[in-house]
Design a protein around this motif. Sequence first.
Motif, mmCIF file in Angstrom:
data_model
loop_
_atom_site.group_PDB
_atom_site.id
_atom_site.type_symbol
_atom_site.label_atom_id
_atom_site.label_comp_id
_atom_site.label_asym_id
_atom_site.label_seq_id
_atom_site.Cartn_x
_atom_site.Cartn_y
_atom_site.Cartn_z
ATOM 1 N N LYS A 106 7.424 4.019 8.777
ATOM 2 C CA LYS A 106 6.081 3.391 8.723
ATOM 3 C C LYS A 106 5.170 3.413 9.989
ATOM 4 O O LYS A 106 5.879 2.952 11.048
ATOM 5 N N ARG A 108 1.730 2.148 11.698
ATOM 6 C CA ARG A 108 0.507 1.507 11.524
ATOM 7 C C ARG A 108 -0.564 1.434 12.788
ATOM 8 O O ARG A 108 -0.013 1.102 13.889
ATOM 9 N N GLN A 133 6.660 7.318 5.370
ATOM 10 C CA GLN A 133 6.798 6.703 4.125
ATOM 11 C C GLN A 133 5.576 6.031 3.770
ATOM 12 O O GLN A 133 4.795 5.940 2.649
ATOM 13 N N GLU A 134 4.916 5.356 4.855
ATOM 14 C CA GLU A 134 3.824 4.478 4.804
ATOM 15 C C GLU A 134 2.880 4.655 6.046
ATOM 16 O O GLU A 134 3.318 4.648 7.168
ATOM 17 N N ASP A 136 -0.806 3.346 7.515
ATOM 18 C CA ASP A 136 -1.880 2.562 7.872
ATOM 19 C C ASP A 136 -2.486 2.747 8.834
ATOM 20 O O ASP A 136 -2.177 2.483 9.887
ATOM 21 N N LEU A 158 5.138 10.574 1.445
ATOM 22 C CA LEU A 158 4.336 9.296 1.498
ATOM 23 C C LEU A 158 4.190 8.739 0.348
ATOM 24 O O LEU A 158 3.987 9.005 -0.782
ATOM 25 N N VAL A 160 2.809 4.988 0.634
ATOM 26 C CA VAL A 160 1.881 4.178 0.846
ATOM 27 C C VAL A 160 0.810 4.747 1.834
ATOM 28 O O VAL A 160 1.137 5.079 2.689
ATOM 29 N N LYS A 162 -2.901 3.545 3.579
ATOM 30 C CA LYS A 162 -4.193 2.355 3.735
ATOM 31 C C LYS A 162 -5.142 3.166 4.821
ATOM 32 O O LYS A 162 -4.555 3.475 6.011
#
Length: 473
Positions: A106, A108, A133-134, A136, A158, A160, A162
Amino acid sequence: MNQSLESEAIEAGGSMKRQCSLSSDIISNLPDSLLCHILSFLPTGDSVATSVLSSRWRPLWTLVQVLHLDQRELCRTPDQPFSYAEIVSRILILRNTAPNPTPIHKLRICWHKNCLPLLVDTWICATFWHGVQELDLTICTSYRLLQLPHSLFFCTSLVVLKLKGVFLLNPPTEIQGLSSLRILKLQCVRFASRNSLFTLLAACPVLQDFFLKVHDEDLTNLDKNAGKFNIVVLIPTLKNLHLRVVCSSYKLQINTPALECFHFKGNLDEVVLENLANLVKSVLVVEIGLRSLNGISFTDYLKRGWDFLGRLYNVNYMELCIVSAETLCHASIDDVPMFHNLSSLKLYGLNCHKWYMWHVVRLFFSRAPKLQTFAFERTKQPHCSYFAPSGRSEQPLDIPKSLSSHLTTCHYKGFLGRKDEMELVRQILKAARVLKTIIVIVDSSLGSEEKDRVQEELWELPRSSQICQLAFD
């Protein structure tokens, strides 16, 4: 750079070291997997700070699979000697050069000012090698639009994605790589063509949650002669759809047989809703203003609004902005659809025409024969445009059967004790013969004496139901 990070870690982790001194042996004996899971909930700067606790903790932050790289967190002091870009680059270097580096699942990134798109592109591409996988991303830059790397559209790991900010969404014409993507959120990104969104969604075969916020300024890169912007959602697996659309010209087409929850906020243009048999919840703000009319008559726009709601006939829970409801009630009652499964209705916002609330409530009860729960919540919505027509429908309505024989629960939040509010509660108590509970939450802006007066006046209202309980919070 390394010394700076360490000094910051020492300063931020000093109090943590003192707090953990008594129980350090217990904490140190926990397995790495559990400690890393705990650290994954912290901003990355705080996670790095734990490295000063002891030699046992020094490498743990490099094993955390989550990176929260927020500029406001990492550059929180005005005398910060290094830039956000330098800090993030150093964190990634230290992490990747650690023995047996752990994959990043993840990532961000929140870069709010002085953004360098080339660095963002480099950081994103680096995470794809880890099977991210995520992802943001919140990016603000005054230099140029950030083009997403094409490798993103072929990232099979992937789940998620955003995106918020100055991204240019320009997916390749044929992509099949987003085979695992289940959550997609797009806020105020720019679109390279009127079919860019359609191309992206077509490559998401298992998508379950989709959030889109789009305004006219997000479409400035489109050819004005190429037709309307297409919001085409043809996804058989989609369960939750949130749309915030304020565009002067667009086409919305939804065909989602698994959809359960639909949030819509914006003006209506060309809308086609199909195959919504499993829809159970809708939250709607249909904006009605001079801009929304877009060259059509007010009467035609009202009919378009009721046609839009009519496609949601299968819902059992609905939230509707009171301004939208009041305005739509200017149409003929023959245009109002039936909601045979609707059991719970919530109106919220600020009513612009005080005398109109009871008419709105009575109309919706007449079109929902199974309605059992009604709620009203006073909330501010300054962004909700409103077009006040010259007249309204004065057609008489009898007390609806669902109101007299089905309504069991009523909630009113933000009660001010005004005349129109008292009248609404009085009419409901008078008509609802099987009402069990009515809860009135008086607005916090009222003083204690005014609250007592309002509650006393409510207690004195007559009730048709012998079992009705009036409660205050």
